[in-house]
Structure formats: structure tokens, C-alpha cells
Motif scaffolding. Structure first.
Motif, short mmCIF file in Angstrom:
data_model
loop_
_atom_site.label_atom_id
_atom_site.label_comp_id
_atom_site.label_asym_id
_atom_site.label_seq_id
_atom_site.Cartn_x
_atom_site.Cartn_y
_atom_site.Cartn_z
N VAL A 288 -71.03 41.28 113.39
CA VAL A 288 -71.20 39.85 113.68
C VAL A 288 -71.56 39.68 115.15
CG1 VAL A 288 -69.92 37.66 113.89
CG2 VAL A 288 -69.70 39.03 111.81
N TYR B 101 -75.13 38.14 116.57
CA TYR B 101 -75.20 36.87 117.32
C TYR B 101 -75.53 37.10 118.79
CZ TYR B 101 -74.24 34.68 113.01
OH TYR B 101 -74.38 34.27 111.70
N GLY C 19 -71.05 29.12 119.55
CA GLY C 19 -72.41 29.64 119.68
C GLY C 19 -73.08 29.15 120.96
N ASN D 75 -68.65 25.03 112.72
CA ASN D 75 -69.89 24.93 111.98
C ASN D 75 -70.40 26.31 111.62
OD1 ASN D 75 -72.16 23.87 110.81
ND2 ASN D 75 -73.05 23.04 112.69
N CYS D 76 -70.10 26.72 110.40
CA CYS D 76 -70.62 27.96 109.85
C CYS D 76 -70.05 29.22 110.52
CB CYS D 76 -72.16 27.96 109.95
SG CYS D 76 -72.90 28.77 108.54
N VAL E 228 -65.09 35.48 109.69
CA VAL E 228 -63.82 36.13 110.06
C VAL E 228 -63.38 37.05 108.92
CG1 VAL E 228 -61.38 35.68 110.54
CG2 VAL E 228 -63.16 34.24 111.58
#
Ligand code: SAM
Length: 383
Positions: free
Chosen positions: A9, A13, A68, A175-176, A181
Motif C-alpha cells: 500500500v 501510494y 493522501g 475516503n477510500c 488496513v
């Protein structure tokens, strides 16, 4: 799910913070007015699947989980205004860098500063990863003893210097991100959301949910996991997770009519769920009653109170106050006693079952007043 999922993840990102990745974007309609102050670099890195900011109000203190590049935080910044405050949490340095770098531009355009970004894992909102990082650089882990000391230090930091304090925010949004997790930490994640909310606060979470259980082999696919697909909870388990953490009044406020994607026949769609904190606490008798207006024949609340349509029930002061507020208020009529009972004189109320409240209880046993008919047939005209 393998232990590499969190690294996958982070890696995905980190890259998506540098170069926008189209596959991670789910088209969402935002009001243009709420985006006008946000720099293009942030807009291009929108990896959300809903818009929880739609449910915020001026003056609120908001926590955004997995912030983010900061889009939801910057929208929230405008909505809550200069008297509100917004904290974004993310674990990926590259995302935090984009958000932090654009925050001064947003502040300048709005004319105030009310947003900050902190580094942490959303399933462990007490641990400030930047403080821990500084300590570990000063005292690196070199052997088992220093590893155990670092573990002890993390425990101490959670208590002495929590990243997000207990009961310190009005609204948690996300949000998303919750789907990302790892499975074993999801329960702790919901408990953490509950911990940081003040009594009377709420969570508004947009995420991806599935219509069927996601099989193991899909869960261990890092690309599907980091792409916000295979870590999704089943739609009913998502609501249950809020309930298990102690929330009440959990409800779906938005649900994608079409799937965002379908994999091996399993539909993955967006949902936004709202959940409230504040049903815990003592119960006192103040002679209040409520009437459930309908349209269902019976309803059952999160404390196990079952109410039949149209009947007048005795409730404790806490339940009475909860029912007066969202999401319940519109479904009830409220009956105050003729003589109110001050809270400081109120006796404990047994909330374990439901009993009807006879009107004589609210009016008083000796009440025998007779009045003229009130004038309700004059079309509202008064002399
Ligand atoms: C799908 S993106 C959503 C970003 C943002 N909410 C948006 O609407 O654009 C997921 C974000 O959550 C972060 N993230 C994923 N798992 C996390 C965790 N366990 N703790 C903190 N941040 C996490 C990622 O670094 C990434 O920035």
C-alpha cells in the motif's frame, strides 16, 4: 493477507503521490465552489471513492483518515471555516509531502489556516510516527534489547504524546482508506475511530464494500489489495464493525447503484456510512416519554429498545436526548412531563427493558383539568 500488504500500500501510494495513477481514481462529483481554492497538484491526486466532506458543518473539528494529497482536508477546511480545525493522517511520506506543500497555498486563498497533516497509521492513532522516527534515529535498533526498548518507547509515546487524543474530535471522515488496513487490524481501527471522537461526535466514512466475502486468494493479491478492492469488507460487515465498536444510529447515507468494479463475480461498490458516538453512560428517570411515529410497525435501537408504532414509551433521559437528535429526531414525538424533574434529583432508570408510559405519569395522578376546545377550525385566523 500477507504482512507485505502494508508495504505494498505504501509503495503504491508513494508512487501515486509522485505521478497520478488513473486506475486508483473513481469519478466523484464535487461542487466546483468547494474545489476552487485547491491547487491542481492535489486535484490530480484524488484517490477517493466518495465525498464525506458533504456532511460537515461550520466550526467542527475534523479528522481525516488516510488524507493522501489532502483534497478532502482542503474541502473540509473551507466548510468548517476559521473556527473549525482539520487534521489529516497518513502513513506515506510522499503523500504527506504533497499535502503539506500545498497547505500554505490553500491557507492563502482562504485567508486562514486550519489544516495540519500528521504522520500515523490509522489503526494506531495514538502513535506519532514522526516523533518515534526522531527517537529511533537518535537511538537506533541494533539488537534485541534496543528493539524491546523501542517497543517500550512506542507504548510510552502513545500515552505521553498521543498523535490524536481521546475524545478530541467532532467528526472522523475517511475516503477510500479503511479497506486498505490489514484484516487483523480492522477491529482496532474501528475502536480507534471511536476513541478519538468526543461524546456526541460522529464518523462519516466513504469506502468500497463487497456484496460477497472476498476469497483468501484475492486477499493475498497485493495489487488488488492496494487498489482498494480485495481489502473491502462485505457491505453488512462494514456496518456491523461500527456497531461492534460502540456506535449507534449507523446508517448508509450513500450507496453506489452500480459496482465500481466486479472481480470474479464479486461486486465492489462505493458506500458512505454515518455512525454516532454517545449512547454510553448512566440512565436517569425524568418522566419523559417518546412515541415512534412510523412508518414501520416496530423498530429496534442499538440498545435493544423495541418500540411499536404509535405507543407511548418510558425512556431514560439519555435515550430521550439521543432520540431528539439526528439520525432519530424526525421519527419520534416527544412527551415532556407536566412538571419537569431536574437531572440532579432524577433517580436511576432501568434501561434493560421497555415499558409503556401511562399519560397520567407525565401529567400527574391528580391531573383533572377541563378546558375549552382550542380553536382549530378557523383556518388559522385569530381575532
Ligand atoms: C486510496 S488513497 C485515498 C487518499 C485520500 N483519502 C483521497 O480521497 O484522495 C489511500 C491513502 O491512505 C493512506 N493509507 C493507507 N493505509 C493507511 C494506514 N493504515 N494508515 C495511514 N494511512 C494509510 C495511503 O498512504 C493513501 O494516501
Amino acid at each position: 493477507m500477507s504482512h507485505n500488504a502494508e508495504s505494498a500500500v505504501k509503495e503504491r501510494y508513494a508512487a501515486a503521490a509522485k505521478t497520478p495513477e488513473a486506475a486508483l481514481c473513481c469519478p466523484i462529483n464535487y461542487e466546483p465552489d468547494l474545489l476552487a481554492h485547491i491547487p491542481q497538484e492535489v486535484i490530480e491526486r484524488d484517490y477517493g471513492c466518495g465525498n464525506p466532506s458533504r456532511y460537515l458543518k461550520p466550526g467542527e473539528k475534523v479528522l481525516d483518515l488516510g488524507s493522501g494529497a489532502g483534497k478532502i482536508c482542503f474541502i473540509a477546511s473551507k466548510i468548517v471555516g476559521p473556527t473549525g480545525h482539520v487534521i489529516g493522517i497518513d502513513m506515506t511520506d510522499e503523500m504527506l509531502a504533497v499535502a503539506r506543500c500545498n497547505a500554505p497555498t490553500v491557507a492563502e486563498r482562504l485567508g486562514y489556516t486550519n489544516v495540519e497533516f500528521r504522520k500515523g497509521r490509522i489503526q494506531d492513532l495514538a502513535l506519532d510516527l514522526e516523533v518515534l522516527d526522531r527517537e529511533l534515529k537518535a537511538h537506533p535498533i541494533t539488537d534485541v534489547n534496543s528493539f524491546l526498548e523501542a517497543d517500550e518507547l512506542a507504548r510510552e509515546l502513545r500515552v505521553r504524546h498521543p498523535l490524536v487524543r481521546n475524545e478530541s474530535v467532532d467528526v472522523v471522515v475517511s475516503n477510500c482508506v479503511l479497506n486498505l488496513v490489514e484484516t487483523g487490524a480492522k477491529r482496532q481501527l474501528f475502536n480507534e475511530i471511536f476513541r478519538v471522537l468526543r461524546n456526541g461526535g460522529r464518523a462519516v466514512i466513504s469506502d468500497i464494500v463487497s456484496d460477497e466475502d472476498v476469497p483468501e486468494e484475492m486477499q493475498s493479491d497485493s495489487a488488488l489489495w492496494s487498489g482498494c478492492i480485495s481489502g473491502a469488507l462485505r457491505e453488512d460487515s462494514f456496518l456491523q464493525a461500527f456497531e461492534d465498536a460502540g456506535f449507534y444510529g449507523v446508517r448508509i447515507v450513500e450507496r453506489g447503484d452500480r459496482p465500481w468494479c466486479t472481480a470474479k463475480g464479486i461486486e465492489f461498490r462505493t458506500t458512505t456510512v454515518e455512525a454516532f458516538k454517545g449512547k454510553q453512560g448512566p440512565c436517569f428517570e425524568r418522566n419523559q416519554a417518546v412515541i415512534y411515529k412510523g412508518p414501520f410497525k416496530t423498530v429496534l435501537d442499538d440498545d435493544g429498545h423495541r418500540l411499536e408504532r404509535g405507543k407511548r414509551y418510558a425512556v431514560c433521559d439519555k435515550t430521550y436526548q439521543l432520540y431528539r437528535q439526528p439520525p432519530y429526531g424526525e421519527f419520534f414525538e416527544f412527551v415532556e412531563p407536566l412538571e419537569s424533574v431536574p437531572l440532579e434529583n432524577a433517580k436511576p432508570f432501568d434501561c434493560s427493558g421497555m415499558r409503556l408510559r401511562h399519560p397520567k405519569e407525565t401529567k400527574g395522578q391528580d391531573y383533572d383539568v377541563t378546558t375549552e376546545m382550542s380553536r382549530c377550525c378557523d383556518g388559522g385566523q385569530r381575532e
